[in-house]
Structure formats: C-alpha cells, structure tokens
Design an enzyme around this catalytic site. Sequence first.
Site, PDB file in Angstrom:
ATOM      1  N   ASP A 122       3.572  24.645  30.111  1.00 32.28           N
ATOM      2  CA  ASP A 122       2.314  23.743  30.186  1.00 32.28           C
ATOM      3  C   ASP A 122       2.436  23.014  31.475  1.00 32.28           C
ATOM      4  O   ASP A 122       3.160  23.700  32.686  1.00 32.28           O
ATOM      5  CB  ASP A 122       2.060  22.828  29.289  1.00 32.28           C
ATOM      6  CG  ASP A 122       0.543  22.683  28.919  1.00 32.28           C
ATOM      7  OD1 ASP A 122      -0.195  22.064  29.559  1.00 32.28           O
ATOM      8  OD2 ASP A 122       0.155  23.178  27.792  1.00 32.28           O
ATOM      9  N   HIS A 153      -2.149  17.249  30.337  1.00 33.94           N
ATOM     10  CA  HIS A 153      -2.180  17.997  29.283  1.00 33.94           C
ATOM     11  C   HIS A 153      -0.898  18.374  28.446  1.00 33.94           C
ATOM     12  O   HIS A 153      -0.927  18.477  27.452  1.00 33.94           O
ATOM     13  CB  HIS A 153      -2.965  19.443  29.763  1.00 33.94           C
ATOM     14  CG  HIS A 153      -3.184  20.293  28.712  1.00 33.94           C
ATOM     15  ND1 HIS A 153      -2.552  21.384  28.537  1.00 33.94           N
ATOM     16  CD2 HIS A 153      -4.510  20.722  28.240  1.00 33.94           C
ATOM     17  CE1 HIS A 153      -2.903  22.295  27.431  1.00 33.94           C
ATOM     18  NE2 HIS A 153      -4.081  21.837  27.437  1.00 33.94           N
ATOM     19  N   ASN A 244     -10.936  28.319  24.545  1.00 31.96           N
ATOM     20  CA  ASN A 244     -11.998  27.396  24.470  1.00 31.96           C
ATOM     21  C   ASN A 244     -13.247  28.093  25.214  1.00 31.96           C
ATOM     22  O   ASN A 244     -13.230  28.782  26.332  1.00 31.96           O
ATOM     23  CB  ASN A 244     -11.787  25.987  25.176  1.00 31.96           C
ATOM     24  CG  ASN A 244     -10.754  25.413  24.390  1.00 31.96           C
ATOM     25  OD1 ASN A 244     -10.668  25.805  23.294  1.00 31.96           O
ATOM     26  ND2 ASN A 244     -10.409  24.115  24.809  1.00 31.96           N
ATOM     27  N   SER A 317      -6.017  24.153  22.767  1.00 34.06           N
ATOM     28  CA  SER A 317      -4.644  23.392  23.042  1.00 34.06           C
ATOM     29  C   SER A 317      -4.133  22.641  22.097  1.00 34.06           C
ATOM     30  O   SER A 317      -2.832  22.208  22.269  1.00 34.06           O
ATOM     31  CB  SER A 317      -4.973  22.830  24.572  1.00 34.06           C
ATOM     32  OG  SER A 317      -4.954  23.886  25.563  1.00 34.06           O
TER      33      SER A 317
END
Length: 551
Positions: A122, A153, A244, A317
């Site tokens: 990530d 994130h 998404n 996520s």
Amino acid sequence: MKKLFLFIFLFVFIIPLTVSGEEKDERIIVNFDEKIDYELLKHSSIEVHHVFEEYSAVSLTIPSSEREWLTKSPAVKRIDPDPEVRTESTPQMESWGYKSVKADISKSMGLTGKGVKVGVIDTGIKIDHPDLKVAGGISFVDDQSSYHDDEGHGTHVAGIIGAQDNSFGTVGVAPLVKLYAIKSLDSSGLGNQSDIVAGIEWAIQQDLDIINLSITANQGSYLLQQVIDKAYSKGIIIVAASGNALTPLSSTTDVLFPARYPNVIAVGSVDAKKVKSSFSYFGPSLELVAPGEEVFSTYSGYVDGVLQDYAIMDGTSMAAPYVAGIAALYKQAYPEKSHKEIRVLMQKSAIDLGKKGKDSDYGYGMVQAPNQIAADRFPDIKEGIWYEDEVSYLNSKNLITGYEDGYFYPNKPVSRAEAITMIGRALNLPGDLKLTRYSDVPDGHYASGYIETASSKGIVNGFPDGTFKPRNSILRGDAAIMLDNAFSFAGDVTGIFSDVKENKHYYKAVYSVYNSGIATGYPDATFKPENNITRAEFAVLLARALEPSFR
C-alpha cells in the site's frame, strides 16, 4: 518532462495528457523470451524502474515513438502496459465491522493472529502510530527509502487488520499479527503494477503468510499474474479489493485486477445492513464481502485540516483487510491447514447473502471470524449445524464441556443440575462443593456449589418436598424462568404463543426471554413450554444471553 493529468475516477486510473509540442512517454513491462537483454536496456531513451530476473522481465519508461523498435527486437517476448494503480477508498463516517464479522467471539476464544505475518502492500504504514506495531517493511517508491505512510491509506488498512488491543483508539481483527509495511504507492496513493510485483516478490522472500492488496487496476499483466501465482504456490494467502466506482454500479463485467485473478481472494463491500455497497465492483470472480462503509481505523494525515491518528473511511480497500485479518485468525486456529484449506473454511463459514450459494453480488457471503471450533472439539457436532457457533463460544469460555467419552450429546435433554452449572459458570458464581438445602443434593454432588448459590440468589427453586431433582430434565418453560431470573431481562410480557397461558408459572419468563431475543417459538406460533429442552437448545439460549451478537 512536464505533464498534465486527467483523473478518470470510474476506472481509478490516471491518464497522462501530453503538453503541446512534447513527446509522450509510456510506462511498460517488457517480458524477454529467455534472458533479459541488458544491452537493449542501455539505450538512452529507456529509463529502467524494476528488474525481475527470475521472470525475465523489466519495468521501464520509453518514449512512444521508440516503442516500435523495442517490439521488433528478437529478444522481446511481449510488451504489456505497466498501468497505474491506486488506493480504493473514499473518506468518512463510524465503525461497526468488528462485531459483524464476529472478531469479538474469536477474541474470546483466544484468537488474535499471534505470530502470523501479514504484508500490507500500500502507501506504507505510519511507523510511530501509537496503536500499531510494525514488524518491518520496505519501500519500492522512487527516491523514498522509508516505508513510512505519507498518504494515510495504508495505515487505515493496517489498523483494520492489526490495531493493538489496548485502552485507546481502535482494535484490529487480529491485533497480534506481525505487520509488514510494503510501500509500493506514493503520497498520492499511486504506483505502477511493477511496484506491486516488486512488493509481492519481497513478501515471498520474507516468507510472509498473507498479503493484503487494497489497490486496483482495470487491467492486469502477464508479469503480475506470474508473481501472484508464485506467491500462491508458496502458500501465501492473497487478498485484494474488488474495486470502487464513484457512481452507483448496476452491472459490471467483473471485479478489477488483481482481485480478478483466480489465486486471489476478491473482496467486495457491504454496509451495516449487509447490503452490497453501491460503489463496490462485483462479478463472477468475487469471493467474499466484508464491512466497507463507515469503517473507523488508524490513520496518518489530515482530516478537515487537522492532523489525525484515526479516521473513518469507505471503500473496498476497507473490506479487504477484514478478510486478511480473519485469514490470520484462521491460520492461528488451524496451524496444520494449508492456505487452500483456510480459503475453503472462510468460504464455508461466510454468511450467505443475496441468492442462495455463491453469486456475483456477494460471492460466498460476508466473511466471519473462526467461531466454529466445536466441530473439531466434539465428534457428534457436525460442521455448520445451527447451534455450532454458540456451543463453540460457550466451550471456549469453559462454560460447557462434553462427557468423559468426548461427546457433547446435543440432542440429549439437559438436566436441572447441568443447566444450573452452566448458568453458575456464566455468572462466575462460586461452584465449590458444599452442603445444600436439598435432601437429594449431597455435598459431594458435582453441582452442589452452583445449586446452593443459585438457590440463595433466587435463580432457581427446589420442590415442596425439599428436593431439587438434579437429574430431572428441564422443560422449556422452566429454562426460561432460570434464565430470566439469572439475567433479569427487560423484555415485554406480551406475545403470540397460543400455548403460553397467562395463568402458567412460566408466562412472564417465556415472554421476557422471547421479547429480549433470547428464545424463539415454532412456526405454528407455539413455544412448547412443557417440552424438554435439549443441551443444544439450552446452549443457544445461554450464548444469546451472554453475547448479543448471537441474538
């Protein structure tokens, strides 16, 4: 070289637009036929990013006008785009997912993911976050040697998996895992597939158990699938977000990459009502769903202009790390099982949503933490049977045990002594053997302590002849009385059972446990209060009394 960037949110990509008069560059993955031709890479127009010797592949940037000669080289097998990938989240709201996946029940069973190694590929993880312990990591972002999170994130994802179980902040589903920060995305949440490949290869070298990929791209690559297949062959569980969309999806072809690959567990998002999130990509490759809306977790960055250590975020996520954390709990619970067997366990234990069986909207259903150990503990409890979760929960708390032969005998009527022993243990009453007020319960009786203490507290009564009748089976109506006395439910004394009359001694207790969500009736609107209650039935009622998530 200066570039303008246009964000295409639906496919979560960034497409570079050239400034007038400037030549366009391409980021590509070159797969060589046998060995990497290093002489070819010395060309002045080529900028090399990653070299994957084992796969005879190289990630590089080259001017578009130069690509043709590279394609014609006899040493080159194929050329794929090295598309940008980005994080899959959209900020804001409040946490609910921990209990919905039954992580609290796993915790009560002593499952914490202890020692399981989980890699978060990530934006990195905030190294000094007070609620996280990072075991190690690496950065594959250009000009950044630290795996510290400069976007937020990755830290949010890490917290869902493994935030510490302490007195502040939040708690992850597997708080004692070993978290590894694999920084493949930059401060904008962007990277390239080759950066992800490098991260997966590092995870293989470090012998990690689980990889979480809360990133997406709308296309895959030969190299990405190669390294994923290699990781899977090494026994690594790979979890990825389904993707998404910023406008509600009514139909999609399938989930995005890398979730679409068969050796990856593709995870979609549901809300608190277990309904598929409008932004969540779905399709035939979707395997599981998990909480992905209003998820509270650790963070690193600014929220509304204020530097925060915690934040609420939405996205697939957020759903993926629930599955990664739960996979760690399964690894701890079943250390002898392979990654493939654990994957099947998670499929079978998921709450089926949508159409019966696996479907494109929910996959196998909503992931659940391991709470069905009873099937392993007792030979006569079948995996998946309706009372397995509750028996597992009570057994993990040492509130119920089987018989000396190792069996539970779930369909056997529960005796008065057995019932009050279970209640006594649940309430932490003193159970030492003692003299009792009952002529048929000597001080050597295994339940004498619980029977006498419970009687003194008004939880249970004997019979007019001075006996307790410890071996007698309990009726459903009497079980309701015991539980209502023990837990003081506040349910309304109204209901619909045709066989529960107001003049019966169990009338108030039956409706109290019914309206509190502890007991249910039968389809014909009866309660059958004068039928015997089985050990399995009583276990379910007691578990519901102790743990609201069972109701």
